[in-house]
Scaffold this motif. Structure first.
Motif, PDB file in Angstrom:
ATOM      1  N   MET A  19      10.127 -52.559 -43.172  1.00  0.00           N
ATOM      2  CA  MET A  19       9.985 -53.558 -42.134  1.00  0.00           C
ATOM      3  C   MET A  19      10.310 -52.909 -40.794  1.00  0.00           C
ATOM      4  O   MET A  19      11.260 -52.159 -40.663  1.00  0.00           O
ATOM      5  CB  MET A  19      10.935 -54.716 -42.415  1.00  0.00           C
ATOM      6  CG  MET A  19      10.875 -55.791 -41.380  1.00  0.00           C
ATOM      7  SD  MET A  19      11.888 -57.202 -41.773  1.00  0.00           S
ATOM      8  CE  MET A  19      11.150 -57.726 -43.276  1.00  0.00           C
ATOM      9  N   GLU A  20       9.518 -53.212 -39.812  1.00  0.00           N
ATOM     10  CA  GLU A  20       9.685 -52.630 -38.491  1.00  0.00           C
ATOM     11  C   GLU A  20      10.143 -53.704 -37.517  1.00  0.00           C
ATOM     12  O   GLU A  20       9.526 -54.756 -37.384  1.00  0.00           O
ATOM     13  CB  GLU A  20       8.363 -52.037 -38.024  1.00  0.00           C
ATOM     14  CG  GLU A  20       8.457 -51.304 -36.728  1.00  0.00           C
ATOM     15  CD  GLU A  20       7.162 -50.603 -36.389  1.00  0.00           C
ATOM     16  OE1 GLU A  20       6.792 -50.624 -35.205  1.00  0.00           O
ATOM     17  OE2 GLU A  20       6.529 -50.060 -37.303  1.00  0.00           O
ATOM     18  N   VAL A  21      11.243 -53.428 -36.845  1.00  0.00           N
ATOM     19  CA  VAL A  21      11.788 -54.338 -35.848  1.00  0.00           C
ATOM     20  C   VAL A  21      11.420 -53.776 -34.482  1.00  0.00           C
ATOM     21  O   VAL A  21      11.585 -52.589 -34.229  1.00  0.00           O
ATOM     22  CB  VAL A  21      13.321 -54.450 -35.982  1.00  0.00           C
ATOM     23  CG1 VAL A  21      13.879 -55.361 -34.922  1.00  0.00           C
ATOM     24  CG2 VAL A  21      13.680 -54.943 -37.361  1.00  0.00           C
ATOM     25  N   VAL A  22      10.935 -54.635 -33.604  1.00  0.00           N
ATOM     26  CA  VAL A  22      10.426 -54.188 -32.309  1.00  0.00           C
ATOM     27  C   VAL A  22      11.258 -54.803 -31.196  1.00  0.00           C
ATOM     28  O   VAL A  22      11.599 -55.986 -31.235  1.00  0.00           O
ATOM     29  CB  VAL A  22       8.947 -54.598 -32.141  1.00  0.00           C
ATOM     30  CG1 VAL A  22       8.431 -54.204 -30.778  1.00  0.00           C
ATOM     31  CG2 VAL A  22       8.106 -53.988 -33.232  1.00  0.00           C
ATOM     32  N   ALA A  23      11.601 -53.976 -30.217  1.00  0.00           N
ATOM     33  CA  ALA A  23      12.221 -54.434 -28.975  1.00  0.00           C
ATOM     34  C   ALA A  23      11.556 -53.665 -27.844  1.00  0.00           C
ATOM     35  O   ALA A  23      11.295 -52.472 -27.975  1.00  0.00           O
ATOM     36  CB  ALA A  23      13.715 -54.177 -28.991  1.00  0.00           C
ATOM     37  N   GLN A  24      11.271 -54.336 -26.760  1.00  0.00           N
ATOM     38  CA  GLN A  24      10.599 -53.675 -25.652  1.00  0.00           C
ATOM     39  C   GLN A  24      11.097 -54.230 -24.335  1.00  0.00           C
ATOM     40  O   GLN A  24      11.712 -55.283 -24.282  1.00  0.00           O
ATOM     41  CB  GLN A  24       9.088 -53.844 -25.755  1.00  0.00           C
ATOM     42  CG  GLN A  24       8.610 -55.265 -25.653  1.00  0.00           C
ATOM     43  CD  GLN A  24       7.111 -55.360 -25.824  1.00  0.00           C
ATOM     44  OE1 GLN A  24       6.450 -54.385 -26.087  1.00  0.00           O
ATOM     45  NE2 GLN A  24       6.577 -56.558 -25.668  1.00  0.00           N
ATOM     46  N   THR A  25      10.822 -53.482 -23.294  1.00  0.00           N
ATOM     47  CA  THR A  25      11.153 -53.930 -21.948  1.00  0.00           C
ATOM     48  C   THR A  25       9.929 -53.760 -21.066  1.00  0.00           C
ATOM     49  O   THR A  25       9.051 -52.944 -21.353  1.00  0.00           O
ATOM     50  CB  THR A  25      12.353 -53.152 -21.371  1.00  0.00           C
ATOM     51  OG1 THR A  25      12.722 -53.734 -20.129  1.00  0.00           O
ATOM     52  CG2 THR A  25      12.030 -51.695 -21.173  1.00  0.00           C
ATOM     53  N   ASN A  54      16.503 -62.239 -36.484  1.00  0.00           N
ATOM     54  CA  ASN A  54      15.160 -62.653 -36.879  1.00  0.00           C
ATOM     55  C   ASN A  54      14.790 -62.288 -38.314  1.00  0.00           C
ATOM     56  O   ASN A  54      14.009 -62.975 -38.935  1.00  0.00           O
ATOM     57  CB  ASN A  54      14.127 -62.052 -35.930  1.00  0.00           C
ATOM     58  CG  ASN A  54      14.325 -62.525 -34.511  1.00  0.00           C
ATOM     59  OD1 ASN A  54      14.959 -63.531 -34.264  1.00  0.00           O
ATOM     60  ND2 ASN A  54      13.792 -61.780 -33.568  1.00  0.00           N
ATOM     61  N   PHE A  55      15.364 -61.179 -38.810  1.00  0.00           N
ATOM     62  CA  PHE A  55      14.955 -60.683 -40.111  1.00  0.00           C
ATOM     63  C   PHE A  55      16.092 -60.659 -41.132  1.00  0.00           C
ATOM     64  O   PHE A  55      15.922 -60.150 -42.231  1.00  0.00           O
ATOM     65  CB  PHE A  55      14.356 -59.274 -39.972  1.00  0.00           C
ATOM     66  CG  PHE A  55      13.144 -59.241 -39.103  1.00  0.00           C
ATOM     67  CD1 PHE A  55      11.943 -59.772 -39.561  1.00  0.00           C
ATOM     68  CD2 PHE A  55      13.187 -58.697 -37.834  1.00  0.00           C
ATOM     69  CE1 PHE A  55      10.817 -59.747 -38.756  1.00  0.00           C
ATOM     70  CE2 PHE A  55      12.072 -58.664 -37.030  1.00  0.00           C
ATOM     71  CZ  PHE A  55      10.884 -59.182 -37.494  1.00  0.00           C
ATOM     72  N   GLY A  81      17.138 -54.374 -30.168  1.00  0.00           N
ATOM     73  CA  GLY A  81      16.490 -54.199 -31.468  1.00  0.00           C
ATOM     74  C   GLY A  81      17.430 -54.488 -32.611  1.00  0.00           C
ATOM     75  O   GLY A  81      17.043 -55.092 -33.621  1.00  0.00           O
ATOM     76  N   ILE A  82      18.696 -54.074 -32.475  1.00  0.00           N
ATOM     77  CA  ILE A  82      19.698 -54.367 -33.501  1.00  0.00           C
ATOM     78  C   ILE A  82      19.912 -55.872 -33.604  1.00  0.00           C
ATOM     79  O   ILE A  82      20.002 -56.432 -34.695  1.00  0.00           O
ATOM     80  CB  ILE A  82      21.010 -53.630 -33.187  1.00  0.00           C
ATOM     81  CG1 ILE A  82      20.817 -52.120 -33.306  1.00  0.00           C
ATOM     82  CG2 ILE A  82      22.133 -54.090 -34.094  1.00  0.00           C
ATOM     83  CD1 ILE A  82      21.979 -51.299 -32.781  1.00  0.00           C
TER      84      ILE A  82
END
Length: 66
Positions: free
Chosen positions: A1-7, A61-62, A54-55
């Motif tokens: 599973m890939e967790v995404v965080a962006q700015t 969420n997951f 992301g953490i």
């Protein structure tokens, strides 16, 4: 599973951010936080916030461990 965080709208050049991103790419989250906390680059603080987001996304969420 890939967790995404962006700015968005980060006012640092992509080349400078890429130097920091390449250092932590592929690491575990806690290792990345430790390295970014001690790194003397301008892009390290925004990257530290992104990793922490992301953490938080993974935990909330997951239902993953930090």
């Amino acid at each position: 599973m890939e967790v995404v965080a962006q700015t968005k709208h980060l006012r640092i050049s992509p080349r400078k951010v890429r130097l920091v991103a390449d250092l932590i790419r592929g690491m575990k989250a806690q290792e990345a936080v430790d390295i970014l906390g001690h790194l003397n680059k301008g892009a390290s603080q925004p990257m530290l916030l992104i990793v922490k987001q992301g953490i938080g996304n993974a935990a909330n969420n997951f239902n993953l461990d930090k």
